[in-house]
Design an enzyme around this catalytic site. Sequence first.
Site, PDB file in Angstrom:
ATOM      1  N   GLY A 121       9.279  -7.552   1.622  1.00 33.57           N
ATOM      2  CA  GLY A 121       8.137  -7.101   0.823  1.00 33.57           C
ATOM      3  C   GLY A 121       6.847  -7.592   1.439  1.00 33.57           C
ATOM      4  O   GLY A 121       6.310  -8.615   1.033  1.00 33.57           O
ATOM      5  N   ARG A 122       6.359  -6.864   2.479  1.00 26.74           N
ATOM      6  CA  ARG A 122       5.101  -7.275   3.132  1.00 26.74           C
ATOM      7  C   ARG A 122       3.898  -6.898   2.283  1.00 26.74           C
ATOM      8  O   ARG A 122       2.931  -7.638   2.215  1.00 26.74           O
ATOM      9  CB  ARG A 122       4.976  -6.610   4.508  1.00 26.74           C
ATOM     10  CG  ARG A 122       5.885  -7.220   5.517  1.00 26.74           C
ATOM     11  CD  ARG A 122       5.308  -7.198   6.931  1.00 26.74           C
ATOM     12  NE  ARG A 122       6.283  -7.776   7.814  1.00 26.74           N
ATOM     13  CZ  ARG A 122       7.247  -7.093   8.434  1.00 26.74           C
ATOM     14  NH1 ARG A 122       7.316  -5.792   8.291  1.00 26.74           N
ATOM     15  NH2 ARG A 122       8.126  -7.701   9.192  1.00 26.74           N
ATOM     16  N   GLY A 165       9.167   6.172   5.176  1.00 27.92           N
ATOM     17  CA  GLY A 165       8.164   5.484   4.371  1.00 27.92           C
ATOM     18  C   GLY A 165       6.756   5.994   4.648  1.00 27.92           C
ATOM     19  O   GLY A 165       6.588   7.071   5.232  1.00 27.92           O
ATOM     20  N   ASP A 166       5.760   5.216   4.246  1.00 30.86           N
ATOM     21  CA  ASP A 166       4.378   5.709   4.338  1.00 30.86           C
ATOM     22  C   ASP A 166       3.918   5.953   5.770  1.00 30.86           C
ATOM     23  O   ASP A 166       3.155   6.877   6.029  1.00 30.86           O
ATOM     24  CB  ASP A 166       3.412   4.778   3.589  1.00 30.86           C
ATOM     25  CG  ASP A 166       3.404   3.383   4.153  1.00 30.86           C
ATOM     26  OD1 ASP A 166       4.435   2.944   4.702  1.00 30.86           O
ATOM     27  OD2 ASP A 166       2.354   2.715   4.064  1.00 30.86           O
ATOM     28  N   ARG A 191      22.546  14.367   3.801  1.00 30.26           N
ATOM     29  CA  ARG A 191      23.657  15.215   3.314  1.00 30.26           C
ATOM     30  C   ARG A 191      23.139  16.266   2.332  1.00 30.26           C
ATOM     31  O   ARG A 191      23.496  17.452   2.410  1.00 30.26           O
ATOM     32  CB  ARG A 191      24.704  14.318   2.647  1.00 30.26           C
ATOM     33  CG  ARG A 191      25.812  15.049   1.921  1.00 30.26           C
ATOM     34  CD  ARG A 191      26.724  14.016   1.273  1.00 30.26           C
ATOM     35  NE  ARG A 191      27.789  14.600   0.486  1.00 30.26           N
ATOM     36  CZ  ARG A 191      27.695  14.900  -0.795  1.00 30.26           C
ATOM     37  NH1 ARG A 191      26.556  14.708  -1.432  1.00 30.26           N
ATOM     38  NH2 ARG A 191      28.722  15.416  -1.445  1.00 30.26           N
ATOM     39  N   ARG A 250      11.061   3.692  15.713  1.00 33.65           N
ATOM     40  CA  ARG A 250       9.601   3.650  15.636  1.00 33.65           C
ATOM     41  C   ARG A 250       9.123   4.254  16.951  1.00 33.65           C
ATOM     42  O   ARG A 250       9.566   3.843  18.023  1.00 33.65           O
ATOM     43  CB  ARG A 250       9.136   2.215  15.420  1.00 33.65           C
ATOM     44  CG  ARG A 250       9.643   1.704  14.049  1.00 33.65           C
ATOM     45  CD  ARG A 250       8.800   0.597  13.484  1.00 33.65           C
ATOM     46  NE  ARG A 250       8.882   0.571  12.038  1.00 33.65           N
ATOM     47  CZ  ARG A 250       9.768  -0.179  11.336  1.00 33.65           C
ATOM     48  NH1 ARG A 250      10.610  -0.953  11.950  1.00 33.65           N
ATOM     49  NH2 ARG A 250       9.750  -0.145  10.022  1.00 33.65           N
ATOM     50  N   CYS A 251       8.249   5.245  16.878  1.00 31.38           N
ATOM     51  CA  CYS A 251       7.907   6.035  18.067  1.00 31.38           C
ATOM     52  C   CYS A 251       6.403   5.963  18.341  1.00 31.38           C
ATOM     53  O   CYS A 251       5.593   6.560  17.634  1.00 31.38           O
ATOM     54  CB  CYS A 251       8.341   7.486  17.833  1.00 31.38           C
ATOM     55  SG  CYS A 251       7.801   8.610  19.110  1.00 31.38           S
ATOM     56  N   SER A 286       5.799   7.031   8.249  1.00 30.33           N
ATOM     57  CA  SER A 286       6.399   8.320   8.638  1.00 30.33           C
ATOM     58  C   SER A 286       5.633   9.478   8.000  1.00 30.33           C
ATOM     59  O   SER A 286       5.438  10.526   8.624  1.00 30.33           O
ATOM     60  CB  SER A 286       7.863   8.369   8.197  1.00 30.33           C
ATOM     61  OG  SER A 286       8.563   7.291   8.759  1.00 30.33           O
ATOM     62  N   ASP A 343       7.361   0.898  -2.124  1.00 31.94           N
ATOM     63  CA  ASP A 343       5.898   0.768  -2.039  1.00 31.94           C
ATOM     64  C   ASP A 343       5.206   2.109  -1.795  1.00 31.94           C
ATOM     65  O   ASP A 343       4.162   2.168  -1.150  1.00 31.94           O
ATOM     66  CB  ASP A 343       5.526  -0.232  -0.924  1.00 31.94           C
ATOM     67  CG  ASP A 343       6.038   0.211   0.436  1.00 31.94           C
ATOM     68  OD1 ASP A 343       6.851   1.145   0.491  1.00 31.94           O
ATOM     69  OD2 ASP A 343       5.621  -0.376   1.446  1.00 31.94           O
ATOM     70  N   ASP A 387      11.341  -1.154   0.066  1.00 36.02           N
ATOM     71  CA  ASP A 387      10.211  -1.871  -0.552  1.00 36.02           C
ATOM     72  C   ASP A 387       9.683  -1.233  -1.839  1.00 36.02           C
ATOM     73  O   ASP A 387       8.924  -1.866  -2.571  1.00 36.02           O
ATOM     74  CB  ASP A 387       9.049  -1.981   0.439  1.00 36.02           C
ATOM     75  CG  ASP A 387       9.405  -2.876   1.606  1.00 36.02           C
ATOM     76  OD1 ASP A 387      10.217  -3.796   1.407  1.00 36.02           O
ATOM     77  OD2 ASP A 387       8.879  -2.651   2.704  1.00 36.02           O
ATOM     78  N   THR A 401      12.644   3.802   1.422  1.00 33.10           N
ATOM     79  CA  THR A 401      12.275   2.478   1.912  1.00 33.10           C
ATOM     80  C   THR A 401      12.706   1.455   0.863  1.00 33.10           C
ATOM     81  O   THR A 401      12.565   1.709  -0.336  1.00 33.10           O
ATOM     82  CB  THR A 401      10.758   2.344   2.174  1.00 33.10           C
ATOM     83  OG1 THR A 401      10.385   0.963   2.055  1.00 33.10           O
ATOM     84  CG2 THR A 401       9.916   3.123   1.200  1.00 33.10           C
ATOM     85  N   GLY A 455      11.600   2.216   8.948  1.00 33.36           N
ATOM     86  CA  GLY A 455      12.635   1.253   8.537  1.00 33.36           C
ATOM     87  C   GLY A 455      13.792   1.968   7.857  1.00 33.36           C
ATOM     88  O   GLY A 455      13.570   2.849   7.032  1.00 33.36           O
ATOM     89  N   SER A 461      17.713 -27.787 -11.360  1.00 37.93           N
ATOM     90  CA  SER A 461      17.686 -26.997 -10.119  1.00 37.93           C
ATOM     91  C   SER A 461      16.764 -25.799 -10.361  1.00 37.93           C
ATOM     92  O   SER A 461      16.505 -25.443 -11.504  1.00 37.93           O
ATOM     93  CB  SER A 461      19.087 -26.507  -9.765  1.00 37.93           C
ATOM     94  OG  SER A 461      19.548 -25.611 -10.756  1.00 37.93           O
TER      95      SER A 461
HETATM   96  P1  ADP Z   1       7.783   3.621   7.706  1.00 36.98           P
HETATM   97  O1  ADP Z   1       7.893   5.106   7.683  1.00 36.98           O
HETATM   98  O2  ADP Z   1       9.049   2.956   7.250  1.00 36.98           O
HETATM   99  O3  ADP Z   1       6.545   3.114   6.982  1.00 36.98           O
HETATM  100  P2  ADP Z   1       6.507   3.043  10.291  1.00 36.98           P
HETATM  101  O4  ADP Z   1       5.225   2.583   9.701  1.00 36.98           O
HETATM  102  O5  ADP Z   1       7.066   2.244  11.413  1.00 36.98           O
HETATM  103  O6  ADP Z   1       7.687   3.158   9.238  1.00 36.98           O
HETATM  104  O7  ADP Z   1       6.277   4.536  10.814  1.00 36.98           O
HETATM  105  C1  ADP Z   1       7.341   5.273  11.402  1.00 36.98           C
HETATM  106  C2  ADP Z   1       6.814   6.148  12.508  1.00 36.98           C
HETATM  107  O8  ADP Z   1       5.867   7.077  11.988  1.00 36.98           O
HETATM  108  C3  ADP Z   1       6.043   5.412  13.610  1.00 36.98           C
HETATM  109  O9  ADP Z   1       6.883   4.821  14.577  1.00 36.98           O
HETATM  110  C4  ADP Z   1       5.225   6.535  14.223  1.00 36.98           C
HETATM  111  O10 ADP Z   1       5.999   7.310  15.105  1.00 36.98           O
HETATM  112  C5  ADP Z   1       4.894   7.390  12.986  1.00 36.98           C
HETATM  113  N1  ADP Z   1       3.551   7.010  12.508  1.00 36.98           N
HETATM  114  C6  ADP Z   1       3.203   5.951  11.743  1.00 36.98           C
HETATM  115  N2  ADP Z   1       1.863   5.888  11.539  1.00 36.98           N
HETATM  116  C7  ADP Z   1       1.357   6.955  12.230  1.00 36.98           C
HETATM  117  C8  ADP Z   1       0.023   7.447  12.446  1.00 36.98           C
HETATM  118  N3  ADP Z   1      -1.054   6.850  11.923  1.00 36.98           N
HETATM  119  N4  ADP Z   1      -0.119   8.569  13.201  1.00 36.98           N
HETATM  120  C9  ADP Z   1       0.960   9.183  13.734  1.00 36.98           C
HETATM  121  N5  ADP Z   1       2.229   8.763  13.584  1.00 36.98           N
HETATM  122  C10 ADP Z   1       2.436   7.664  12.841  1.00 36.98           C
END
Ligand code: ADP
Length: 361
Positions: free
Chosen positions: A208-209, A139-140, A58, A109-110, A142, A167, A165, A163, A48, A253
């Site tokens: 905030g999930r 975030g977590d 930078r 997101r990959c 990534s 979190d 959040d 992030t 995100g 209100s």
């Molecule tokens: P964030 O980093 O904001 O929490 P995501 O949870 O969508 O976002 O994770 C970002 C990317 O990190 C995912 O699209 C994926 O490519 C990679 N990723 C997330 N979880 C895993 C995992 N368990 N193993 C390998 N790659 C992961």
Amino acid sequence: MLFLRAFFFFINRKRFSFCVNWFIIFKRLRFGSMSKKIEKIGVLTSGGDAPGMNAAIRAVVRACAYYDLGCVGIYRGYQGLIDKDFEELAARSVRNIINRGGTFLKSARCAAFRTEEGRALAHQNLVEAGIDALVVIGGDGSFTGALRLKEEHGFPVIGIPATIDNDINGTDYTIGYDTALNTVVDAIDKIRDTASSHNRLFLVEVMGRDAGDIALNSGVGAGAEEILIPEEDKGIEHLIESLKRSKKSGKTSSIIVVAEGERSGKNILELAEIIGTKVTGYDIRVSVLGHIQRGGAPSCYDRVLASKLGVGAVDALLKGESNVMVGITNRKVTSVAFEIAIKKQRPLDTDLRRVLNITTI
Ligand code: ADP
């Protein structure tokens, strides 16, 4: 017999420590943590997006220039690693971006990076491009991906928490949180104007999930009546009672801040309907703030935090650290293992919860 021989061989302390040392050296060589000299660093933004990611890129690029290291920008997060979507970045490549929201390297997101084959290809591309270490801003999720890359290929990675959040474990603040919080408070202030003009009760949904930081802090900062957050399950009845009490005390209100991941099991429209049947005298409305919370120019706090952590990430790599996230604790840049950073265990700020309860009497 063989076992006994091995036992007597190892009880000789000198031999034992000799073997242990060689085992450690072998492991380091095998997994590459015996610091190879770092000459070129890759940087990507993933998951995100959050305001302040540009400021973090930078800072990484400028720190590389300062230390005379090469720097490669990787587009679209891990997807760009797999597609080899790379661009060499110099100090002037990142001019005029500290004030811009989003991320010029783009985020994605990959799914392919979640597979061993995808990560092997990503690693091969990094090696072929002469990149010695990677800085992952995200975030977590990534960081979990970064951890896999380190575990499977021994590739040095440092994470920067970004992030909205807030979190992530092991850092007081994440990049983007302060900006998002100010956006939310600003939006609620505007909603309050219409709420008070029409005796309305507004349910405002914020992001905030898994973490209620945005809801709790914006709730206190914008003078909300109640908050619903993922860390608490007080039940709808508690909310109804609180609203009835405040109506009795003369309020005309009200604002209720609802985090996306709150625990009633109802969506915000269902919540509004239930409240409407039980609390009378209010015109009930719903407002979902949505993606405006991710956008906008980063606040000064986020720009400074991103700059500190970007420089901190390059410093950490040069000190031989890897497999860690750089975070901020009591104003100091600190390192925390990815394994700890990705644990979702940030406790609720109970002091702030109490402050909300008292100030909404
Ligand atoms: P964030 O980093 O904001 O929490 P995501 O949870 O969508 O976002 O994770 C970002 C990317 O990190 C995912 O699209 C994926 O490519 C990679 N990723 C997330 N979880 C895993 C995992 N368990 N193993 C390998 N790659 C992961």
